[in-house]
Motif scaffolding. Sequence first.
Motif, short mmCIF file in Angstrom:
data_model
loop_
_atom_site.label_atom_id
_atom_site.label_comp_id
_atom_site.label_asym_id
_atom_site.label_seq_id
_atom_site.Cartn_x
_atom_site.Cartn_y
_atom_site.Cartn_z
N GLN A 1 0.83 -1.21 0.00
CA GLN A 1 0.00 0.00 0.00
C GLN A 1 0.86 1.26 0.00
OE1 GLN A 1 -2.71 -0.21 3.32
NE2 GLN A 1 -3.83 -1.97 2.51
N LEU A 2 1.94 1.25 0.79
CA LEU A 2 2.84 2.40 0.84
C LEU A 2 3.55 2.58 -0.51
CD1 LEU A 2 4.41 1.87 4.39
CD2 LEU A 2 2.73 3.60 3.72
N GLN A 3 3.94 1.47 -1.12
CA GLN A 3 4.59 1.54 -2.43
C GLN A 3 3.63 2.10 -3.49
OE1 GLN A 3 5.69 -2.57 -2.81
NE2 GLN A 3 6.96 -2.47 -0.97
N HIS A 4 2.39 1.65 -3.45
CA HIS A 4 1.39 2.12 -4.41
C HIS A 4 1.15 3.61 -4.23
CE1 HIS A 4 -2.67 2.83 -6.06
NE2 HIS A 4 -2.30 1.92 -6.96
N LYS A 5 1.10 4.06 -2.99
CA LYS A 5 0.88 5.48 -2.71
C LYS A 5 2.02 6.33 -3.27
CE LYS A 5 -0.13 8.63 1.12
NZ LYS A 5 -0.31 8.74 2.60
N ASN B 1 1.52 6.74 -9.71
CA ASN B 1 1.31 7.44 -10.98
C ASN B 1 1.98 6.72 -12.14
OD1 ASN B 1 3.83 8.05 -9.81
ND2 ASN B 1 4.05 9.86 -11.09
N LEU B 2 2.70 5.63 -11.85
CA LEU B 2 3.35 4.84 -12.90
C LEU B 2 2.73 3.45 -12.95
CD1 LEU B 2 7.05 5.77 -12.18
CD2 LEU B 2 5.80 6.35 -14.26
N LYS B 3 2.98 2.74 -14.04
CA LYS B 3 2.51 1.36 -14.15
C LYS B 3 3.42 0.47 -13.32
CE LYS B 3 1.72 -2.43 -17.37
NZ LYS B 3 1.90 -2.93 -18.77
N VAL B 4 2.89 -0.04 -12.21
CA VAL B 4 3.65 -0.90 -11.31
C VAL B 4 2.91 -2.23 -11.16
CG1 VAL B 4 4.63 -1.16 -9.00
CG2 VAL B 4 4.52 1.11 -10.06
N LEU B 5 3.67 -3.32 -11.26
CA LEU B 5 3.11 -4.65 -11.05
C LEU B 5 3.79 -5.29 -9.86
CD1 LEU B 5 2.96 -5.95 -14.74
CD2 LEU B 5 1.06 -5.11 -13.35
N TRP B 6 3.01 -5.95 -8.99
CA TRP B 6 3.54 -6.59 -7.81
C TRP B 6 3.59 -8.10 -7.99
CZ3 TRP B 6 1.13 -1.94 -7.50
CH2 TRP B 6 1.73 -0.96 -6.69
N HIS B 7 4.59 -8.73 -7.36
CA HIS B 7 4.80 -10.17 -7.46
C HIS B 7 5.10 -10.73 -6.07
CE1 HIS B 7 5.37 -9.81 -11.91
NE2 HIS B 7 5.82 -8.62 -11.55
N ASP B 8 4.64 -11.95 -5.81
CA ASP B 8 4.95 -12.62 -4.55
C ASP B 8 6.36 -13.22 -4.56
OD1 ASP B 8 2.50 -12.03 -3.38
OD2 ASP B 8 1.57 -13.85 -4.17
N ASP B 9 6.85 -13.57 -5.75
CA ASP B 9 8.20 -14.11 -5.87
C ASP B 9 8.68 -13.89 -7.30
OD1 ASP B 9 7.23 -16.33 -7.51
OD2 ASP B 9 6.46 -17.16 -5.65
N LEU B 10 9.87 -14.38 -7.61
CA LEU B 10 10.48 -14.11 -8.92
C LEU B 10 9.85 -14.93 -10.04
CD1 LEU B 10 12.70 -13.24 -6.76
CD2 LEU B 10 14.36 -13.58 -8.60
N SER B 11 9.07 -15.96 -9.70
CA SER B 11 8.56 -16.88 -10.72
C SER B 11 7.59 -16.22 -11.70
CB SER B 11 7.88 -18.08 -10.06
OG SER B 11 6.71 -17.69 -9.37
N THR B 12 6.97 -15.12 -11.30
CA THR B 12 5.99 -14.46 -12.18
C THR B 12 6.55 -13.22 -12.86
OG1 THR B 12 5.09 -13.23 -10.27
CG2 THR B 12 4.02 -15.32 -10.85
N LEU B 13 7.84 -12.96 -12.70
CA LEU B 13 8.44 -11.83 -13.41
C LEU B 13 8.43 -12.10 -14.92
CD1 LEU B 13 11.51 -11.02 -11.11
CD2 LEU B 13 9.43 -9.64 -11.40
N PRO B 14 8.37 -11.05 -15.74
CA PRO B 14 8.26 -11.25 -17.19
C PRO B 14 9.47 -11.95 -17.79
CG PRO B 14 8.65 -8.93 -16.65
CD PRO B 14 8.36 -9.63 -15.36
N ASP B 15 9.24 -12.63 -18.89
CA ASP B 15 10.26 -13.38 -19.60
C ASP B 15 11.04 -12.44 -20.52
OD1 ASP B 15 11.78 -15.45 -20.58
OD2 ASP B 15 10.28 -16.09 -22.05
#
Length: 363
Positions: A123-127, A131-145
């Motif tokens: 929540q603090l990071q989003h605040k 204003n930018l496109k931010v994506l959150w991940h629980d771990d590295l497995s879902t980071l883009p290829d």
Amino acid sequence: MTETLQNLLIRRIQKTGPISLTEFMAEALHNKNFGYYATRDPIGFLGDFTTAPEISQIFGELIGLWILNAHQQQEIDGPLCLVELGPGRGTLMSDILRVLLKFENIEELLEVHLVETNPILRQLQHKLLGNLKVLWHDDLSTLPDQPWFLVANEFLDTLPVTQLIKNGDRWTERLIDYDLARGHFFWTSSGSTSRLSLLISDQVSSKAPDNALLEFSPATLGIFKTIADNTSKKGGAALLIDYGYLKPNFKSSIQAVHDHKMVDPLSNPGTNDISCHVDFQSILHESQFFEINFHGPIPQGDFLISMGINERAERLKHGSSIQQINDIDIAVKRLTAREEMGKLFKVIGLTPKNSPTPLGFMD
């Protein structure tokens, strides 16, 4: 009885026997209901510790320049995939982006990916970055290829470790038990030789006195392997900053902090920040199995000075008050002085094979 993490761990020990330090740390730090990093904002004056980005904006600005230079050294067709592991309140990423966004067309290329499990910190990071496109991940497995330009500051030190203790000519695992009569957790030993002892060289074992301790972190090496594999196959770059050692001193590095004070790591699990020094020698050894350029480890102070921290500080002083100038000097000293964070904290850089030596690591 109100459920607590301590009660949960006590019942587990009563049922299955002493637990590993790895299990204790994983639960104390990351249990979804009671874990330290899952239930609070631990950073800053009202938290339990202060990280480099909270000390001075210069720290993040210099890392932003490092990432920009690393990106410019590579011909990457696609977005600038900016990744941070354990981004805290988002302060470091905010400072990085303030530098990157000064360059034309960068915003069109930027993708920001934050690996964060703490809902309060998200929540603090989003605040701060909303204003930018931010994506959150629980771990590295879902980071883009795609190539990652990744930074991890004081992230590896929070990953669980296993401790082995030398008993005569054997290395056994150090475990955690609970004393019902006295009402506290205590250290014990497995009694049998640990399979991890096969990783200990004869040279190291022969130098180790009785009751010596060695630490292993499969979780740290797993994270490193994922980053190194991505860098070797796709490009990008990574900057890993943490406190740690290059040679074992045969002592426990586990420590716990509460309200900016050192406390017993086994007391009140879930309420303290438990961390350990990073074994940079094991990371350096692992790097040889990947087609990458491995830079460092070098002291954080040397890296920041090479990146221009003193020059940036002087520019910030122009037009500043006497108090602001004093604050800038204190911050630079904390980040670079050998008796502060300058020597204990070390920096590792990963870049693709045959790429130029990146900023901060040049002789």
